[in-house]
Design a protein around this motif. Sequence first.
Motif, PDB file in Angstrom:
ATOM      1  N   UNK A 172       0.898  -1.164  -0.002  1.00  0.00           N
ATOM      2  CA  UNK A 172      -0.049   0.113   0.058  1.00  0.00           C
ATOM      3  C   UNK A 172       0.981   1.248  -0.229  1.00  0.00           C
ATOM      4  N   UNK A 173       1.851   1.247   0.705  1.00  0.00           N
ATOM      5  CA  UNK A 173       2.990   2.619   0.809  1.00  0.00           C
ATOM      6  C   UNK A 173       3.541   2.420  -0.457  1.00  0.00           C
ATOM      7  N   UNK A 174       3.980   1.530  -1.122  1.00  0.00           N
ATOM      8  CA  UNK A 174       4.763   1.683  -2.429  1.00  0.00           C
ATOM      9  C   UNK A 174       3.676   2.334  -3.436  1.00  0.00           C
ATOM     10  N   UNK A 175       2.439   1.532  -3.365  1.00  0.00           N
ATOM     11  CA  UNK A 175       1.306   2.125  -4.311  1.00  0.00           C
ATOM     12  C   UNK A 175       1.049   3.596  -4.220  1.00  0.00           C
ATOM     13  N   UNK A 176       0.962   4.166  -2.920  1.00  0.00           N
ATOM     14  CA  UNK A 176       0.604   5.695  -2.923  1.00  0.00           C
ATOM     15  C   UNK A 176       2.028   6.264  -3.064  1.00  0.00           C
ATOM     16  N   UNK A 177       3.019   5.900  -3.057  1.00  0.00           N
ATOM     17  CA  UNK A 177       4.487   6.301  -3.122  1.00  0.00           C
ATOM     18  C   UNK A 177       4.555   6.749  -4.642  1.00  0.00           C
ATOM     19  N   UNK A 178       4.205   5.385  -5.608  1.00  0.00           N
ATOM     20  CA  UNK A 178       4.066   5.642  -7.014  1.00  0.00           C
ATOM     21  C   UNK A 178       3.131   6.629  -7.369  1.00  0.00           C
ATOM     22  N   UNK A 179       1.869   6.590  -6.651  1.00  0.00           N
ATOM     23  CA  UNK A 179       1.005   7.572  -7.230  1.00  0.00           C
ATOM     24  C   UNK A 179       1.337   9.022  -6.892  1.00  0.00           C
ATOM     25  N   UNK A 180       2.154   9.373  -5.771  1.00  0.00           N
ATOM     26  CA  UNK A 180       2.713  10.710  -5.666  1.00  0.00           C
ATOM     27  C   UNK A 180       3.770  10.918  -6.596  1.00  0.00           C
ATOM     28  N   UNK A 181       4.516   9.962  -7.163  1.00  0.00           N
ATOM     29  CA  UNK A 181       5.599  10.394  -8.022  1.00  0.00           C
ATOM     30  C   UNK A 181       4.906  10.701  -9.626  1.00  0.00           C
ATOM     31  N   UNK A 182       3.775   9.980  -9.599  1.00  0.00           N
ATOM     32  CA  UNK A 182       3.262  10.118 -11.122  1.00  0.00           C
ATOM     33  C   UNK A 182       2.365  11.389 -10.973  1.00  0.00           C
ATOM     34  N   UNK A 183       2.107  11.760  -9.913  1.00  0.00           N
ATOM     35  CA  UNK A 183       1.291  13.134  -9.589  1.00  0.00           C
ATOM     36  C   UNK A 183       2.255  14.329 -10.220  1.00  0.00           C
ATOM     37  N   UNK A 184       3.713  14.204  -9.404  1.00  0.00           N
ATOM     38  CA  UNK A 184       4.786  15.259  -9.454  1.00  0.00           C
ATOM     39  C   UNK A 184       4.912  15.343 -11.139  1.00  0.00           C
ATOM     40  N   UNK A 185       5.215  14.046 -11.738  1.00  0.00           N
ATOM     41  CA  UNK A 185       5.472  13.800 -13.256  1.00  0.00           C
ATOM     42  C   UNK A 185       4.372  14.593 -14.071  1.00  0.00           C
ATOM     43  N   UNK A 186       3.181  14.668 -13.611  1.00  0.00           N
ATOM     44  CA  UNK A 186       2.169  15.233 -14.302  1.00  0.00           C
ATOM     45  C   UNK A 186       2.228  16.902 -14.025  1.00  0.00           C
ATOM     46  N   UNK A 187       2.567  16.997 -13.066  1.00  0.00           N
ATOM     47  CA  UNK A 187       2.692  18.661 -12.819  1.00  0.00           C
ATOM     48  C   UNK A 187       4.030  19.021 -13.516  1.00  0.00           C
ATOM     49  N   UNK A 188       4.903  18.529 -13.589  1.00  0.00           N
ATOM     50  CA  UNK A 188       6.199  18.758 -14.042  1.00  0.00           C
ATOM     51  C   UNK A 188       5.875  18.971 -15.822  1.00  0.00           C
ATOM     52  N   UNK A 189       5.038  18.027 -16.199  1.00  0.00           N
ATOM     53  CA  UNK A 189       4.532  18.012 -17.807  1.00  0.00           C
ATOM     54  C   UNK A 189       3.939  19.262 -17.906  1.00  0.00           C
ATOM     55  N   UNK A 190       3.087  19.607 -17.098  1.00  0.00           N
ATOM     56  CA  UNK A 190       2.385  21.126 -17.074  1.00  0.00           C
ATOM     57  C   UNK A 190       3.223  22.120 -17.207  1.00  0.00           C
ATOM     58  N   UNK A 191       4.188  22.159 -16.519  1.00  0.00           N
ATOM     59  CA  UNK A 191       5.017  23.466 -16.314  1.00  0.00           C
ATOM     60  C   UNK A 191       5.790  23.561 -17.769  1.00  0.00           C
ATOM     61  N   UNK A 192       6.529  22.208 -18.057  1.00  0.00           N
ATOM     62  CA  UNK A 192       7.308  22.290 -19.281  1.00  0.00           C
ATOM     63  C   UNK A 192       6.489  22.654 -20.479  1.00  0.00           C
ATOM     64  N   UNK A 193       5.123  22.172 -20.738  1.00  0.00           N
ATOM     65  CA  UNK A 193       4.290  22.633 -21.777  1.00  0.00           C
ATOM     66  C   UNK A 193       4.017  24.042 -21.524  1.00  0.00           C
ATOM     67  N   UNK A 194       3.632  24.493 -20.358  1.00  0.00           N
ATOM     68  CA  UNK A 194       3.386  25.807 -20.177  1.00  0.00           C
ATOM     69  C   UNK A 194       4.450  26.835 -20.756  1.00  0.00           C
ATOM     70  N   UNK A 195       5.591  26.542 -20.362  1.00  0.00           N
ATOM     71  CA  UNK A 195       6.743  27.284 -20.465  1.00  0.00           C
ATOM     72  C   UNK A 195       6.791  27.423 -22.272  1.00  0.00           C
ATOM     73  N   UNK A 196       6.721  26.151 -22.799  1.00  0.00           N
ATOM     74  CA  UNK A 196       6.701  26.215 -24.369  1.00  0.00           C
ATOM     75  C   UNK A 196       5.512  27.003 -25.124  1.00  0.00           C
ATOM     76  N   UNK A 197       4.252  26.931 -24.467  1.00  0.00           N
ATOM     77  CA  UNK A 197       3.196  27.775 -25.016  1.00  0.00           C
ATOM     78  C   UNK A 197       3.574  29.198 -24.873  1.00  0.00           C
ATOM     79  N   UNK A 198       3.908  29.664 -23.607  1.00  0.00           N
ATOM     80  CA  UNK A 198       4.236  30.961 -23.211  1.00  0.00           C
ATOM     81  C   UNK A 198       5.231  31.566 -24.129  1.00  0.00           C
TER      82      UNK A 198
END
Length: 239
Positions: A15-41
């Motif tokens: 369960x801990x690993x599952x939630x840890x991976x979920x948090x990592x995936x969320x951080x990746x998703x946020x990082x993708x939004x930042x990268x795409x936002x900078x490109x569009x800007x």
Amino acid sequence: MGSRYKDEQDDWVTVCLKYLLFVFNFLFWMGGGVVMGVGIWTLIDKGDYLSLLASSTFAVSAYILILAGALVMVTGFLGCCAVIREQRNLLSTYFSCLLLIFLIELVAGILAYVYYQRLSDELKQHLSKTMTANYDQPGKEDITLAVDRLQQDFKCCGSNNSFDWQHSVYIRSSLAEERVVPDSCCKTRTPACGRRDHPSNIYKVEGGCITKLEHFLADHLLIIGAVGIGVACLQVSLS
């Protein structure tokens, strides 16, 4: 009882690993939004100026960031779904995609830094020629609009100074109607205000538009490079 305790401990770790991976995936998703936002800007904020550049490296770097950011967001979403549903095959595909995205972002960052090193030379070699040879010429409307916006936004006149316009095809033609500089050089833009090049009427900036545009583009290239390489390294560390 020992076997039961061990099973409960294994479940807790899972369960801990599952939630840890979920948090990592969320951080990746946020990082993708930042990268795409900078490109569009980058493209929106400087889209008009791209026609003044000799190479397409600047635009390519921004487009690569947008592509990488979009892929990161999609992959991060799929990764979250894979963790929730515990689909190992999907997770393997997810990590493979992350490696590909890391390489794409790294390329965008490196391109930005490489182009940053030769930005000054390119502007000095091509901006003056582009402005004087193509301003207000048939089929060059995008360059005309870009030059007008450049001079108004940065409060400058000419590539190096206002005297550069004396060599302009436009100023030497009858279309200029006795103007000595385009109207976009004027501090207060009115019809035919370019007929008078007194410092009280037009912008007189040391270094001209080349210096202003160089600083502007260089700052954005540093941001593109930092975001591309920084987020790529963050993804690797989290992986």
